[in-house]
Design a protein around this motif. Structure first.
Motif, PDB file in Angstrom:
ATOM      1  N   PRO A 120      -7.573 -27.053  -8.413  1.00 44.41           N
ATOM      2  CA  PRO A 120      -7.370 -26.827  -6.976  1.00 44.41           C
ATOM      3  C   PRO A 120      -8.643 -27.136  -6.178  1.00 44.41           C
ATOM      4  CG  PRO A 120      -6.593 -24.955  -8.254  1.00 44.41           C
ATOM      5  CD  PRO A 120      -7.387 -25.822  -9.194  1.00 44.41           C
ATOM      6  N   HIS A 121      -8.457 -27.668  -4.997  1.00 43.57           N
ATOM      7  CA  HIS A 121      -9.579 -27.975  -4.123  1.00 43.57           C
ATOM      8  C   HIS A 121      -9.250 -27.530  -2.705  1.00 43.57           C
ATOM      9  CE1 HIS A 121     -11.649 -30.267  -7.172  1.00 43.57           C
ATOM     10  NE2 HIS A 121     -10.584 -31.021  -7.370  1.00 43.57           N
ATOM     11  N   ASP A 122     -10.247 -27.706  -1.839  1.00 44.27           N
ATOM     12  CA  ASP A 122     -10.149 -27.345  -0.440  1.00 44.27           C
ATOM     13  C   ASP A 122     -11.012 -28.345   0.315  1.00 44.27           C
ATOM     14  OD1 ASP A 122      -9.923 -25.220   1.881  1.00 44.27           O
ATOM     15  OD2 ASP A 122     -12.051 -25.626   1.662  1.00 44.27           O
TER      16      ASP A 122
ATOM     17  N   CYS B 200     -15.896 -28.961  -0.235  1.00 42.05           N
ATOM     18  CA  CYS B 200     -14.838 -28.187  -0.872  1.00 42.05           C
ATOM     19  C   CYS B 200     -15.423 -26.795  -1.049  1.00 42.05           C
ATOM     20  CB  CYS B 200     -14.463 -28.782  -2.231  1.00 42.05           C
ATOM     21  SG  CYS B 200     -13.456 -27.668  -3.232  1.00 42.05           S
TER      22      CYS B 200
ATOM     23  N   TYR C  42     -14.645 -24.414  -2.850  1.00 41.30           N
ATOM     24  CA  TYR C  42     -14.701 -23.940  -4.237  1.00 41.30           C
ATOM     25  C   TYR C  42     -15.857 -24.575  -5.000  1.00 41.30           C
ATOM     26  CZ  TYR C  42      -9.785 -22.913  -3.137  1.00 41.30           C
ATOM     27  OH  TYR C  42      -8.629 -22.492  -2.551  1.00 41.30           O
ATOM     28  N   HIS C  43     -16.150 -25.834  -4.682  1.00 40.71           N
ATOM     29  CA  HIS C  43     -17.045 -26.616  -5.537  1.00 40.71           C
ATOM     30  C   HIS C  43     -18.236 -27.211  -4.786  1.00 40.71           C
ATOM     31  CE1 HIS C  43     -12.914 -27.072  -7.448  1.00 40.71           C
ATOM     32  NE2 HIS C  43     -13.599 -26.308  -8.281  1.00 40.71           N
TER      33      HIS C  43
ATOM     34  N   MET D 227     -19.429 -31.065  -4.611  1.00 40.86           N
ATOM     35  CA  MET D 227     -18.192 -31.593  -4.046  1.00 40.86           C
ATOM     36  C   MET D 227     -18.235 -31.417  -2.538  1.00 40.86           C
ATOM     37  SD  MET D 227     -14.242 -30.932  -5.050  1.00 40.86           S
ATOM     38  CE  MET D 227     -12.957 -31.996  -4.374  1.00 40.86           C
TER      39      MET D 227
HETATM   40 CU   LIG Z   1     -13.065 -28.714  -5.148  1.00 37.35          CU
END
Ligand SMILES: [Cu+2]
Length: 146
Positions: free
Chosen positions: A94-96, A129, A131-132, A137
């Motif tokens: 999953p990403h954002d 992102c 999350y990352h 990212m």
């Molecule tokens: Cu991500």
């Protein structure tokens, strides 16, 4: 004059980035831990890809999100106005994406999402992102002068 404006906007963006400590844990919900992922300070050296202005005046760009924790492309060029990111998660993690204080929300593997923002001031707008971001990212939306 224009470069000065650009630097000011970029610095403000960095302050926002470093000032927000509430982002999700590395890996995100259901994400894959990537301890071998390099921590990089910036985006790739690839040239920016220009968003395409449609007949409705909206500038559109397709950006893929990968299991390598990258946006492709990670540098996008546009003019002031409305920019629409068409996000395609081509992996399983999953990403954002967040840009100019708008967020796409969670995008699961295999899903797509659309994130539309209005940017009026020339400058560089980071799109991490959430999350990352710590794993590198993130990308940059470059908004040129009119
Ligand atoms: Cu991500």
């Amino acid at each position: 004059m224009t470069p000065r404006i650009g630097i000011g906007v970029a610095a403000a963006g960095l302050l926002v980035l470093t000032g927000c400590a509430s982002w999700g844990p590395e890996g995100g919900p259901g994400g894959i831990g990537r301890s071998d992922a390099p921590v990089t300070a910036g985006t790739s050296a690839a040239p920016a890809v220009a968003a395409t202005r449609g007949p409705d005046g909206v500038q559109r760009i397709t950006v893929t999100m990968t299991d390598d924790l990258r946006f492709e492309p990670d540098r996008v060029r546009a003019r002031p106005g409305v920019v629409e990111f068409r996000l395609q998660n081509v992996g399983v993690t999953p990403h954002d994406m967040t840009v100019a204080e708008s967020t796409a929300g969670n995008v699961n593997g295999g899903q797509t999402a659309t994130l539309r923002v209005t940017v009026e001031k020339p400058g560089e707008y980071p799109f991490p992102c959430l999350y990352h971001a710590e794993s590198g990212m993130r990308g940059v939306l470059e908004v040129a002068a009119q």
